[in-house]
Write a protein that holds these residues in place. Structure first.
Motif, mmCIF file in Angstrom:
data_model
loop_
_atom_site.group_PDB
_atom_site.id
_atom_site.type_symbol
_atom_site.label_atom_id
_atom_site.label_comp_id
_atom_site.label_asym_id
_atom_site.label_seq_id
_atom_site.Cartn_x
_atom_site.Cartn_y
_atom_site.Cartn_z
ATOM 1 N N ARG A 1 -9.117 -10.911 -1.609
ATOM 2 C CA ARG A 1 -8.190 -10.332 -2.573
ATOM 3 C C ARG A 1 -7.154 -9.416 -1.929
ATOM 4 N NH1 ARG A 1 -11.740 -7.781 -7.248
ATOM 5 N NH2 ARG A 1 -12.902 -6.958 -5.460
ATOM 6 N N GLY A 2 -7.408 -8.976 -0.732
ATOM 7 C CA GLY A 2 -6.427 -8.152 -0.052
ATOM 8 C C GLY A 2 -6.344 -6.732 -0.575
ATOM 9 N N LEU A 3 -7.465 -6.169 -0.976
ATOM 10 C CA LEU A 3 -7.464 -4.829 -1.549
ATOM 11 C C LEU A 3 -7.615 -3.736 -0.500
ATOM 12 C CD1 LEU A 3 -9.738 -5.395 -4.681
ATOM 13 C CD2 LEU A 3 -7.288 -5.831 -4.405
ATOM 14 N N LEU A 4 -8.029 -4.106 0.703
ATOM 15 C CA LEU A 4 -8.323 -3.120 1.736
ATOM 16 C C LEU A 4 -7.337 -3.220 2.894
ATOM 17 C CD1 LEU A 4 -12.190 -3.576 1.887
ATOM 18 C CD2 LEU A 4 -10.894 -1.841 0.626
ATOM 19 N N PRO A 5 -6.913 -2.091 3.447
ATOM 20 C CA PRO A 5 -5.973 -2.131 4.583
ATOM 21 C C PRO A 5 -6.490 -2.952 5.761
ATOM 22 C CG PRO A 5 -6.123 0.089 3.703
ATOM 23 C CD PRO A 5 -7.192 -0.705 3.009
ATOM 24 N N ASP A 6 -7.794 -2.925 5.997
ATOM 25 C CA ASP A 6 -8.360 -3.625 7.149
ATOM 26 C C ASP A 6 -8.205 -5.138 7.050
ATOM 27 O OD1 ASP A 6 -11.166 -1.362 7.800
ATOM 28 O OD2 ASP A 6 -9.033 -1.260 8.280
ATOM 29 N N PHE B 1 0.854 -1.180 0.000
ATOM 30 C CA PHE B 1 0.000 0.000 0.000
ATOM 31 C C PHE B 1 0.892 1.231 0.000
ATOM 32 C CE2 PHE B 1 -4.310 -1.583 0.899
ATOM 33 C CZ PHE B 1 -4.012 -2.922 1.158
ATOM 34 N N ARG B 2 0.307 2.370 -0.270
ATOM 35 C CA ARG B 2 1.057 3.615 -0.176
ATOM 36 C C ARG B 2 0.158 4.708 0.381
ATOM 37 N NH1 ARG B 2 1.779 4.941 -6.672
ATOM 38 N NH2 ARG B 2 -0.391 5.556 -7.078
ATOM 39 N N GLN B 3 0.804 5.708 0.955
ATOM 40 C CA GLN B 3 0.060 6.828 1.512
ATOM 41 C C GLN B 3 0.814 8.113 1.282
ATOM 42 O OE1 GLN B 3 -1.086 6.322 5.622
ATOM 43 N NE2 GLN B 3 -2.775 7.763 5.392
ATOM 44 N N ALA B 4 0.183 9.025 0.559
ATOM 45 C CA ALA B 4 0.737 10.343 0.320
ATOM 46 C C ALA B 4 0.209 11.298 1.388
ATOM 47 C CB ALA B 4 0.343 10.824 -1.077
ATOM 48 N N PRO B 5 0.919 12.395 1.636
ATOM 49 C CA PRO B 5 0.481 13.352 2.666
ATOM 50 C C PRO B 5 -0.943 13.843 2.419
ATOM 51 C CG PRO B 5 2.703 13.846 1.971
ATOM 52 C CD PRO B 5 2.203 12.785 1.044
ATOM 53 N N GLY B 6 -1.764 13.780 3.436
ATOM 54 C CA GLY B 6 -3.125 14.269 3.330
ATOM 55 C C GLY B 6 -4.085 13.342 2.619
ATOM 56 N N LYS B 7 -3.610 12.162 2.248
ATOM 57 C CA LYS B 7 -4.472 11.209 1.531
ATOM 58 C C LYS B 7 -4.616 9.909 2.314
ATOM 59 C CE LYS B 7 -3.528 12.937 -3.114
ATOM 60 N NZ LYS B 7 -3.151 12.559 -4.511
ATOM 61 N N GLU B 8 -5.647 9.145 1.964
ATOM 62 C CA GLU B 8 -5.857 7.853 2.585
ATOM 63 C C GLU B 8 -4.862 6.823 2.046
ATOM 64 O OE1 GLU B 8 -10.659 8.175 3.487
ATOM 65 O OE2 GLU B 8 -9.891 6.675 2.089
ATOM 66 N N ARG B 9 -4.686 5.761 2.821
ATOM 67 C CA ARG B 9 -3.816 4.685 2.374
ATOM 68 C C ARG B 9 -4.441 4.018 1.145
ATOM 69 N NH1 ARG B 9 -0.528 1.485 6.872
ATOM 70 N NH2 ARG B 9 -0.172 3.697 7.308
ATOM 71 N N GLU B 10 -3.617 3.840 0.122
ATOM 72 C CA GLU B 10 -4.088 3.383 -1.183
ATOM 73 C C GLU B 10 -3.517 2.011 -1.511
ATOM 74 O OE1 GLU B 10 -3.754 4.865 -5.879
ATOM 75 O OE2 GLU B 10 -2.442 5.681 -4.343
#
Length: 123
Positions: free
Chosen positions: A103-108, A37-46
Motif C-alpha cells: 500500500r505504500g504507507l511507510l517511508p521504508d 509524505f510530509r514532515q513537520a519540525p521535530g516530528k517523524e515523516r508522516e
C-alpha cells in the motif's frame, strides 16, 4: 534510477488551496507507484497519500476528504491537490517512488525521494 523534483509549495492562509507537483525523470515513470509524505519540525515523516499499482489510492486520516493524489503518466508527473488547508498541514512535503508492491504507507517502502517543498499555512 529516477529523479524526483517537487514544486508548488508556498505560503497560504487557512482554508486555502495549493497543488503540489512532482516531476520524474529517468526510468519509465509508469513503472513506479508514487506517494506523498510530509514532515513537520521535530516530528517523524508522516504518510499523506499514495497510489498502489492497481491504481487505487490511500490517504492519511488527517487529510482524507481534503487532499487528492493524481498522476499524469504522459507528463511523468504526480500531483497533490490540497484543499481546506489548516495550520497543522504546515510541513515539508516529499514525493517518493517505489517499485515494491503493497500500500505504500511507510517511508521504508520507497526507494526514491525528492528534495521536498515547503508548505506553510497561516492561521
Amino acid at each position: 534510477q529516477v529523479q524526483l523534483v517537487e514544486s508548488g509549495g508556498g505560503l497560504v492562509q487557512a482554508g486555502g488551496s495549493l497543488r503540489l507537483s512532482c516531476a520524474a525523470s529517468g526510468r519509465t515513470f509508469s513503472r513506479f507507484a508514487m506517494g506523498w509524505f510530509r514532515q513537520a519540525p521535530g516530528k517523524e515523516r508522516e504518510f499523506v497519500a499514495a497510489f498502489r499499482y492497481t491504481g487505487s489510492t490511500y490517504y492519511g486520516d488527517s487529510v482524507t476528504g481534503r487532499f487528492t493524489i493524481s498522476r499524469d503518466n504522459a507528463k511523468n508527473t504526480v500531483y497533490l491537490q490540497m484543499n481546506s488547508l489548516k495550520p497543522e498541514d504546515t510541513a515539508v512535503y516529499y514525493c517518493a517512488a517505489r517499485t515494491a508492491a503493497g500500500r505504500g504507507l511507510l517511508p521504508d517502502e520507497y526507494e526514491y525521494w525528492g528534495q521536498g517543498t515547503q508548505v506553510t499555512v497561516s492561521s
